[in-house]
Design an enzyme around this catalytic site. Sequence first.
Site, mmCIF file in Angstrom:
data_model
loop_
_atom_site.group_PDB
_atom_site.id
_atom_site.type_symbol
_atom_site.label_atom_id
_atom_site.label_comp_id
_atom_site.label_asym_id
_atom_site.label_seq_id
_atom_site.Cartn_x
_atom_site.Cartn_y
_atom_site.Cartn_z
ATOM 1 N NE ARG A 28 -3.950 -2.219 0.725
ATOM 2 C CZ ARG A 28 -4.721 -2.940 1.552
ATOM 3 N NH1 ARG A 28 -4.991 -2.483 2.757
ATOM 4 N NH2 ARG A 28 -5.260 -4.071 1.138
ATOM 5 C CD GLU A 170 -11.697 -10.117 6.873
ATOM 6 O OE1 GLU A 170 -10.687 -10.284 7.590
ATOM 7 O OE2 GLU A 170 -11.780 -9.209 6.052
ATOM 8 C CE LYS A 212 -13.066 -6.951 8.004
ATOM 9 N NZ LYS A 212 -12.101 -6.037 8.620
ATOM 10 C CB SER A 254 -14.116 -1.460 1.843
ATOM 11 O OG SER A 254 -12.750 -1.428 2.164
ATOM 12 N N GLY A 255 -13.152 -4.456 0.656
ATOM 13 C CA GLY A 255 -12.789 -5.415 -0.388
ATOM 14 C C GLY A 255 -12.432 -4.861 -1.756
ATOM 15 N N GLY A 256 -11.806 -3.676 -1.809
ATOM 16 C CA GLY A 256 -11.392 -3.169 -3.119
ATOM 17 C C GLY A 256 -12.424 -2.285 -3.795
ATOM 18 N NE ARG A 286 -8.473 -3.068 0.338
ATOM 19 C CZ ARG A 286 -8.675 -4.142 -0.435
ATOM 20 N NH1 ARG A 286 -8.177 -4.172 -1.648
ATOM 21 N NH2 ARG A 286 -9.361 -5.165 0.011
HETATM 22 P P1 13P Z 1 -10.751 -3.844 3.292
HETATM 23 O O1 13P Z 1 -11.867 -3.021 3.885
HETATM 24 O O2 13P Z 1 -9.655 -3.031 2.694
HETATM 25 O O3 13P Z 1 -11.266 -4.923 2.396
HETATM 26 O O4 13P Z 1 -10.037 -4.590 4.480
HETATM 27 C C1 13P Z 1 -10.752 -5.258 5.431
HETATM 28 C C2 13P Z 1 -9.927 -6.291 6.034
HETATM 29 O O5 13P Z 1 -9.820 -6.372 7.236
HETATM 30 C C3 13P Z 1 -9.246 -7.261 5.144
HETATM 31 O O6 13P Z 1 -8.770 -8.331 5.915
#
Ligand code: 13P
Length: 325
Positions: A28, A170, A212, A254-256, A286
């Site tokens: 990042r 998650e 999550k 948020s996953g991208g 993110r």
């Molecule tokens: P993002 O919201 O960037 O997807 O990250 C969440 C997270 O904890 C990934 O393991």
Amino acid sequence: MKETAQKLIAFGKGILAADESTRTIDERFGAVGIPSTPETHRKYRQMLLTTPGIENFLGGVIFFDETVRQRLGDETFPEYLVGRGIIPGIKVDEGLEPFNGTEEKITRGIETLNDRLKEYGQMGLKFTKWRAAISISDIFPSDPFLAENMERMAAFAEISQQNNFVPIVEPEILLKGTHTTTRCGEIETKVLQVLFEKLKSKNVDLENLFLKTSMVLPGEGSGVKAEPLEVAHATLRALKKSVPPEVAGIVFLSGGQTPDEAMNNLNEIVKLKGDVPWEISFSFARALQEEAMREWAGKDENVPAAQETFIKRLEEVSKARNGKL
Ligand code: 13P
């Protein structure tokens, strides 16, 4: 555990995922030209966590092992957060490894988990997170992969509760791929059904556990962008089919997605949720950090501007978490 579970996503609040592994934060920072050293990692987390007002929107922050050992003046990061009424937690999976020589990648770290939790307990950490990554293609995810991956996730939850941590499970369905929203919804439902079967068979206390997960979205290579209303319907449909009512809460990653996409989709999900039995909130990395990281750019003089950007986004996402954007 009960108190932690209630406070983590109390009304208007959510969880900041600041648990990027050393490799992920390298990537990042690299993408925006920030040098990546333990000290820049520390300064970055200091910038985020000393932002005035974050305690109004954050019930918890998830850290990675490197950060819980770092200091902010004479306190560790977890001690500092406790002083501001925010609960510190930790990502405890040890990343991914190939599964049976296939392209699928399974989460590792169970063997050493119990010992690591003993130390994290002494450091004042209260909750834990374990991520599994699930790709969608014509042939994946395979049944043996899902069974083993969710078995490990359930074992993580069981070991966490035995050590008085509230676990966050998650399973992330990756955005990569060309799949449709419908296929994403089918896979999300299946993954969650397998996961909750495994959790129940281990007698994990669902009232002290958070899910999550990802929103149901079309693959990023599908050429399609779904509107928030479609995302909300598809996501709630999958959750209603698979998540037991006892679960303490559901938080989304948020996953991208862009910060706006993730926020607008969350807002729509909460608006449409009706009388679902679980609290719904956010646990973005993110979508909360992206703009602030760019603004900070590794420079001390940019801290005030980056903090302003961060708190603005956090405040908006908190509104979305209440369906009031
Ligand atoms: P993002 O919201 O960037 O997807 O990250 C969440 C997270 O904890 C990934 O393991």
